[in-house]
Motif scaffolding. Structure first.
Motif, mmCIF file in Angstrom:
data_model
loop_
_atom_site.group_PDB
_atom_site.id
_atom_site.type_symbol
_atom_site.label_atom_id
_atom_site.label_comp_id
_atom_site.label_asym_id
_atom_site.label_seq_id
_atom_site.Cartn_x
_atom_site.Cartn_y
_atom_site.Cartn_z
ATOM 1 N N SER A 156 0.288 13.763 -2.763
ATOM 2 C CA SER A 156 -0.796 14.718 -2.930
ATOM 3 C C SER A 156 -1.214 15.240 -1.555
ATOM 4 O O SER A 156 -0.429 15.218 -0.606
ATOM 5 N N SER A 157 -2.444 15.665 -1.417
ATOM 6 C CA SER A 157 -2.889 16.272 -0.161
ATOM 7 C C SER A 157 -2.987 15.222 0.947
ATOM 8 O O SER A 157 -3.198 14.029 0.678
ATOM 9 N N PRO A 158 -2.874 15.653 2.203
ATOM 10 C CA PRO A 158 -3.031 14.703 3.305
ATOM 11 C C PRO A 158 -4.364 13.962 3.262
ATOM 12 O O PRO A 158 -4.425 12.780 3.612
ATOM 13 N N THR A 159 -5.410 14.631 2.817
ATOM 14 C CA THR A 159 -6.723 13.989 2.761
ATOM 15 C C THR A 159 -6.697 12.774 1.832
ATOM 16 O O THR A 159 -7.228 11.704 2.155
ATOM 17 N N GLU A 160 -6.080 12.920 0.648
ATOM 18 C CA GLU A 160 -6.017 11.815 -0.298
ATOM 19 C C GLU A 160 -5.069 10.721 0.184
ATOM 20 O O GLU A 160 -5.359 9.531 0.055
ATOM 21 N N VAL A 161 -3.932 11.120 0.743
ATOM 22 C CA VAL A 161 -2.937 10.143 1.172
ATOM 23 C C VAL A 161 -3.424 9.370 2.400
ATOM 24 O O VAL A 161 -3.137 8.181 2.554
ATOM 25 N N ARG A 162 -4.188 10.033 3.249
ATOM 26 C CA ARG A 162 -4.639 9.416 4.499
ATOM 27 C C ARG A 162 -5.381 8.109 4.246
ATOM 28 O O ARG A 162 -5.172 7.105 4.946
ATOM 29 N N ALA A 163 -6.229 8.094 3.239
ATOM 30 C CA ALA A 163 -6.994 6.875 2.945
ATOM 31 C C ALA A 163 -6.074 5.737 2.542
ATOM 32 O O ALA A 163 -6.287 4.586 2.942
ATOM 33 N N ARG A 164 -5.035 6.021 1.764
ATOM 34 C CA ARG A 164 -4.091 4.983 1.350
ATOM 35 C C ARG A 164 -3.290 4.482 2.545
ATOM 36 O O ARG A 164 -3.054 3.278 2.703
ATOM 37 N N VAL A 165 -2.845 5.415 3.384
ATOM 38 C CA VAL A 165 -2.086 5.031 4.574
ATOM 39 C C VAL A 165 -2.938 4.153 5.483
ATOM 40 O O VAL A 165 -2.475 3.114 5.991
ATOM 41 N N GLU A 166 -4.183 4.536 5.696
ATOM 42 C CA GLU A 166 -5.040 3.769 6.603
ATOM 43 C C GLU A 166 -5.346 2.383 6.048
ATOM 44 O O GLU A 166 -5.522 1.427 6.814
ATOM 45 N N ARG A 167 -5.386 2.246 4.738
ATOM 46 C CA ARG A 167 -5.533 0.912 4.140
ATOM 47 C C ARG A 167 -4.335 0.046 4.513
ATOM 48 O O ARG A 167 -4.489 -1.137 4.860
ATOM 49 N N CYS A 168 -3.131 0.622 4.461
ATOM 50 C CA CYS A 168 -1.921 -0.122 4.819
ATOM 51 C C CYS A 168 -1.886 -0.431 6.313
ATOM 52 O O CYS A 168 -1.468 -1.518 6.724
ATOM 53 N N VAL A 169 -2.317 0.526 7.127
ATOM 54 C CA VAL A 169 -2.380 0.306 8.571
ATOM 55 C C VAL A 169 -3.290 -0.889 8.876
ATOM 56 O O VAL A 169 -2.983 -1.737 9.716
ATOM 57 N N ALA A 170 -4.416 -0.970 8.176
ATOM 58 C CA ALA A 170 -5.373 -2.039 8.420
ATOM 59 C C ALA A 170 -4.837 -3.415 8.027
ATOM 60 O O ALA A 170 -5.317 -4.437 8.531
ATOM 61 N N LEU A 171 -3.830 -3.449 7.144
ATOM 62 C CA LEU A 171 -3.205 -4.711 6.755
ATOM 63 C C LEU A 171 -2.168 -5.188 7.771
ATOM 64 O O LEU A 171 -1.670 -6.305 7.660
ATOM 65 N N SER A 172 -1.842 -4.344 8.747
ATOM 66 C CA SER A 172 -0.631 -4.533 9.557
ATOM 67 C C SER A 172 -0.938 -4.952 10.986
ATOM 68 O O SER A 172 -1.977 -4.617 11.552
ATOM 69 N N ASP A 173 0.023 -5.666 11.566
ATOM 70 C CA ASP A 173 -0.014 -6.004 12.995
ATOM 71 C C ASP A 173 0.754 -4.990 13.829
ATOM 72 O O ASP A 173 0.477 -4.809 15.010
ATOM 73 N N LEU A 174 1.726 -4.356 13.205
ATOM 74 C CA LEU A 174 2.618 -3.409 13.878
ATOM 75 C C LEU A 174 2.845 -2.237 12.935
ATOM 76 O O LEU A 174 3.161 -2.436 11.759
ATOM 77 N N VAL A 175 2.673 -1.025 13.453
ATOM 78 C CA VAL A 175 2.890 0.176 12.650
ATOM 79 C C VAL A 175 3.810 1.118 13.414
ATOM 80 O O VAL A 175 3.658 1.306 14.622
ATOM 81 N N LYS A 176 4.778 1.704 12.694
ATOM 82 C CA LYS A 176 5.639 2.736 13.267
ATOM 83 C C LYS A 176 5.510 3.999 12.434
ATOM 84 O O LYS A 176 5.440 3.946 11.205
#
Length: 306
Positions: A156-176
């Motif tokens: 969907s739109s970047p605005t909607e996807v951004r929140a999901r991505v940032e949730r995953c980023v917050a779970l992570s020690d390393l992001v690429k």
């Protein structure tokens, strides 16, 4: 013992080049990472979804050839996801997808000191919630890496996807992420600004791949840039995934993965970051020099580095 647990989709990449017959390659970003880790000699398990169709059999044989253990949620398989990959005259790829991800909550018998997840399995309903919940539960005993590998045609739109991505980023020690991923998620921000924002969400390390411009690695206290390793490009399919698996290989060799290594991962020096980028860039260069997501084994990577 399993070194790595990877969670995410397998995709059959049907590569289409003008004037040539279609060629099918096993793919899917998480599957490519698992395959790359296996090729580099790491016992690796992949939690995924595969059909019993011809494409599923192709991918299964491919992954097992690298020693990857395949895990499922125990439900009857659906059709194997696929993508039409159209290459331009410079080998750059454009994708059209037929993909689903419906992972159910599952208890795993396999554990590993590091968990990698990403791409569509972390973003597509209905399975994305089960993916995130599983990673959150595994985090106490493992370090975690994440690659969003954004595919705008499926999202969907970047605005909607951004929140999901940032949730995953917050779970992570390393992001690429690639610079194209970040441009889509954060229009108007530079890759450096986007990476700095992600560091505030929790990861110790953010890596940004920039194609021919090389790669960037940043922590809260250190920074390094690595030039792109010279290569004659056949196609770019799987280059970022090869970079990811080689990054994990380099960190594992330095005992920087696993829950007990979290503090060390947050204290990386610029020299260590530069060495990791060189290792990962060499692997990506081997991959782009041949067709499909075909990462190097440990001997090929050693030769490229020498």
């Amino acid at each position: 013992m399993t070194d790595f647990l990877v969670i995410g989709e397998c995709v059959a990449d049907i590569v289409r080049t003008p004037g040539r017959p279609d060629v099918t390659h096993p793919g899917g970003s998480p599957a490519n990472v698992a395959y790359g880790l296996g090729r580099l000699g790491h016992p690796t398990a992949l939690l995924t979804q595969l059909g019993t169709d011809r494409l599923g059999e192709l991918i299964t044989a491919h992954l097992r050839s690298a020693g990857v253990e395949l895990l499922t949620d125990g439900r009857p398989p659906a059709a194997t996801p696929s993508a039409i990959v159209t290459l331009d005259d410079r080998g750059r790829a454009d994708y059209t997808f037929d993909i689903h991800w419906s992972l159910a909550p599952t208890a795993l018998a396999v554990t590993a000191p590091h968990v990698h997840f990403g791409s569509l399995a972390a973003l597509l309903a209905p399975g994305a919630e089960a993916t995130a919940a599983l990673v959150a539960g595994l985090r106490a005993g493992a370090t975690v890496s994440y690659d969003p590998n954004i595919r705008p045609a499926l999202l969907s739109s970047p605005t909607e996807v951004r929140a999901r991505v940032e949730r995953c980023v917050a779970l992570s020690d390393l992001v690429k992420a690639s610079d194209e991923d970040l441009q889509w998620l954060y229009p108007g921000r530079s890759p450096e600004q986007a990476a700095a924002h992600w560091l505030t969400l929790g990861p110790a390390l953010v890596l940004v791949t920039r194609g021919g411009a090389g790669a960037l690695a940043v922590t809260r206290d250190a920074r390094a840039e690595g030039p792109a390793t010279a290569a004659e490009v056949v196609d770019t399919v799987g280059a970022g995934d090869s970079f990811m698996s080689a990054t994990l290989d380099a960190l594992a060799a330095r005992a920087l993965l696993g829950a007990a290594a979290r503090a060390s991962l947050r204290s990386l020096t610029g020299a260590t970051l530069a060495a990791v980028l060189r290792h990962a860039g060499a692997a990506a260069a081997v991959t782009v020099s041949r067709a499909g997501a075909n990462p190097p084994d440990h001997r090929e990577l050693a030769a490229a580095l020498s």
